[in-house]
Design a protein around this motif. Structure first.
Motif, PDB file in Angstrom:
ATOM      1  N   ASN A  10       0.824  -1.204   0.000  1.00  0.00           N
ATOM      2  CA  ASN A  10       0.000   0.000   0.000  1.00  0.00           C
ATOM      3  C   ASN A  10       0.862   1.259   0.000  1.00  0.00           C
ATOM      4  OD1 ASN A  10      -2.358  -1.401  -0.053  1.00  0.00           O
ATOM      5  ND2 ASN A  10      -2.702  -1.348   2.152  1.00  0.00           N
TER       6      ASN A  10
ATOM      7  N   VAL B  31     -14.059   2.038  -2.276  1.00  0.00           N
ATOM      8  CA  VAL B  31     -13.641   1.145  -1.198  1.00  0.00           C
ATOM      9  C   VAL B  31     -12.188   0.708  -1.384  1.00  0.00           C
ATOM     10  CG1 VAL B  31     -14.021  -1.132  -0.163  1.00  0.00           C
ATOM     11  CG2 VAL B  31     -15.968   0.335  -0.697  1.00  0.00           C
ATOM     12  N   THR B  32     -11.819   0.375  -2.624  1.00  0.00           N
ATOM     13  CA  THR B  32     -10.441  -0.036  -2.904  1.00  0.00           C
ATOM     14  C   THR B  32      -9.456   1.068  -2.561  1.00  0.00           C
ATOM     15  OG1 THR B  32     -11.132  -1.526  -4.681  1.00  0.00           O
ATOM     16  CG2 THR B  32      -8.842  -0.798  -4.703  1.00  0.00           C
TER      17      THR B  32
ATOM     18  N   CYS C 121      -9.168   1.553   1.214  1.00  0.00           N
ATOM     19  CA  CYS C 121      -8.384   0.469   1.804  1.00  0.00           C
ATOM     20  C   CYS C 121      -6.889   0.683   1.581  1.00  0.00           C
ATOM     21  CB  CYS C 121      -8.814  -0.880   1.217  1.00  0.00           C
ATOM     22  SG  CYS C 121     -10.435  -1.446   1.743  1.00  0.00           S
TER      23      CYS C 121
ATOM     24  N   ILE D 289      -5.160  -1.149   4.445  1.00  0.00           N
ATOM     25  CA  ILE D 289      -5.806  -2.459   4.452  1.00  0.00           C
ATOM     26  C   ILE D 289      -5.514  -3.151   3.134  1.00  0.00           C
ATOM     27  CG2 ILE D 289      -7.989  -3.727   4.556  1.00  0.00           C
ATOM     28  CD1 ILE D 289      -9.111  -1.491   6.231  1.00  0.00           C
ATOM     29  N   LYS D 290      -4.941  -4.337   3.211  1.00  0.00           N
ATOM     30  CA  LYS D 290      -4.587  -5.085   2.011  1.00  0.00           C
ATOM     31  C   LYS D 290      -5.827  -5.680   1.371  1.00  0.00           C
ATOM     32  CE  LYS D 290      -1.597  -7.064  -0.800  1.00  0.00           C
ATOM     33  NZ  LYS D 290      -0.855  -6.300  -1.789  1.00  0.00           N
ATOM     34  N   ASN D 291      -5.842  -5.717   0.060  1.00  0.00           N
ATOM     35  CA  ASN D 291      -6.920  -6.375  -0.682  1.00  0.00           C
ATOM     36  C   ASN D 291      -7.056  -7.825  -0.218  1.00  0.00           C
ATOM     37  OD1 ASN D 291      -8.261  -7.950  -2.733  1.00  0.00           O
ATOM     38  ND2 ASN D 291      -8.024  -6.204  -4.116  1.00  0.00           N
TER      39      ASN D 291
END
Length: 358
Positions: A15, A333-334, A337, A342-344
């Motif tokens: 990220n 949302v992607t 994240c 936050i990782k996929n």
């Protein structure tokens, strides 16, 4: 360090890299994204519109008819002379050859436990859905001789006549159940063989879950209705899988034009190697362009639906491009994240697999 800690650390590093890769939008990127989104919005407003009043909807209806006839021929349909382009004949063939035990169409067929008719039973019967939910309940219903419905916000299962699947063992029966589900969906996707006008097809993937939305009080003419009722009425009015394909066209145009122009600009203007011109989500500027483009498409769609509905929420619902709003939500949302670290989840699963197999 444990595997899970490694995955979390890798996700944070990934990220951070996505946010610090130097891909920044310039003024041309913003203009390109806005222009592509506006083109998608124009297509949505003037060519998609609402069920029954859609230029692209008529085209997607015909493509589904052609697909059903082609599939029927693969399955052995041999039309009589002059019936080669009769989709009703093809549907009748599929209905006879892919019968299921969960095809109750009226309230009387389920002991009047709830209200149902031929126009909405494809939405209420979960096994008719062309998605993983429909596949699961179709196989379950065929193995257990039951039917499962979403009615009044509740999951209702009833016993049906005994349904015997072909096959000599569990694997072969499972294969037959899946095949039967797909064939039956194909028999319903273009309406029924007895429809004299455009019949009610099947729902868009996961649209059936609107049946759980027994909340809200929205004005429809002089009545107040909940979201589940409005979604069901929209489906009855033609907001089905075929119209869903029409709503996907402006979304695809917006998505593909942004990715194509981004790749061309990156190669010819920024002189990047071809390997760095592949439009993947690792490029921050591309993600921002997609957000802007789809955001403008949704803004135009929402404004058009609001103006033309005149305060009638059913009309507003049928003019909304739910495919566009779903894609825009996924992009938001992607990006959120990525920015909060936050990782996929899918990528995390792939990384776990790699860790295990190394």
């Amino acid at each position: 360090m444990s595997v899970s800690e490694n995955i979390i650390a890798e996700g944070a590093a990934e990220n951070k890299r996505l946010l610090q890769n130097g891909d920044k939008c310039d003024q041309y990127d913003y203009l390109i994204a806005a222009g592509c989104g506006a083109i998608g919005g124009i297509i949505d407003i003037f060519l998609v519109g609402a069920p029954g009043d859609s230029v692209l909807g008529k085209w997607t209806d015909q493509q589904i008819d052609n697909t059903v006839m082609a599939f029927s021929k693969k399955m052995g349909w041999k039309p009589r002379a002059g019936q080669e382009n009769n989709v009703r004949s093809a549907i009748g063939f599929l209905e006879r050859n892919f019968k299921v035990n969960y095809d109750q169409a009226k309230g009387a067929d389920v002991g009047n436990l709830f209200k149902m008719n031929t126009k909405n039973h494809h939405m209420m019967s979960l096994a008719h859905s062309p998605d993983i939910v429909g596949l699961f309940f179709s196989v379950l219903n065929q193995f257990t001789s039951t039917s499962t419905f979403l009615a009044n916000g509740q999951l209702i299962t009833i016993q049906t006549e005994t349904h015997e699947l072909y096959g000599s063992n569990l694997v072969s029966k499972l294969f037959c159940g899946i095949t039967n589900w797909f064939g039956h969906v194909m028999s319903d996707i273009a309406g029924s063989s007895g429809s004299k006008i455009r019949g009610t097809g099947v729902v868009m993937p996961f649209y059936e879950l609107f049946g759980l939305c027994k909340f809200g009080r929205f004005r429809v003419e002089k009545d107040l209705q909940d979201l589940a009722t409005i979604a069901t009425r929209a489906f009855q009015n033609g907001y089905d899988f075929r119209f869903g394909l029409a709503t996907a066209i402006p979304v695809a145009v917006t998505e593909l034009t942004i990715r194509l122009i981004w790749s061309i600009k990156r190669y010819f203007y920024h002189h990047e190697p071809l390997s760095e011109c592949i439009p993947t989500d690792k490029h921050q500027d591309l993600r921002i362009m997609l957000l802007i483009g789809h955001g403008i498409l949704c803004a135009m769609d929402g404004a058009d639906a609001g103006i033309r509905s005149g305060g009638n929420f059913l009309l507003f619902f049928t003019r909304m491009n739910w495919f566009a709003w779903t894609r825009f939500t996924m992009l938001v949302v992607t990006e959120v994240c990525i920015r909060i670290g936050i990782k996929n989840p899918l990528q995390m699963d792939l990384n776990v697999y790699k860790q295990i197999t190394v």
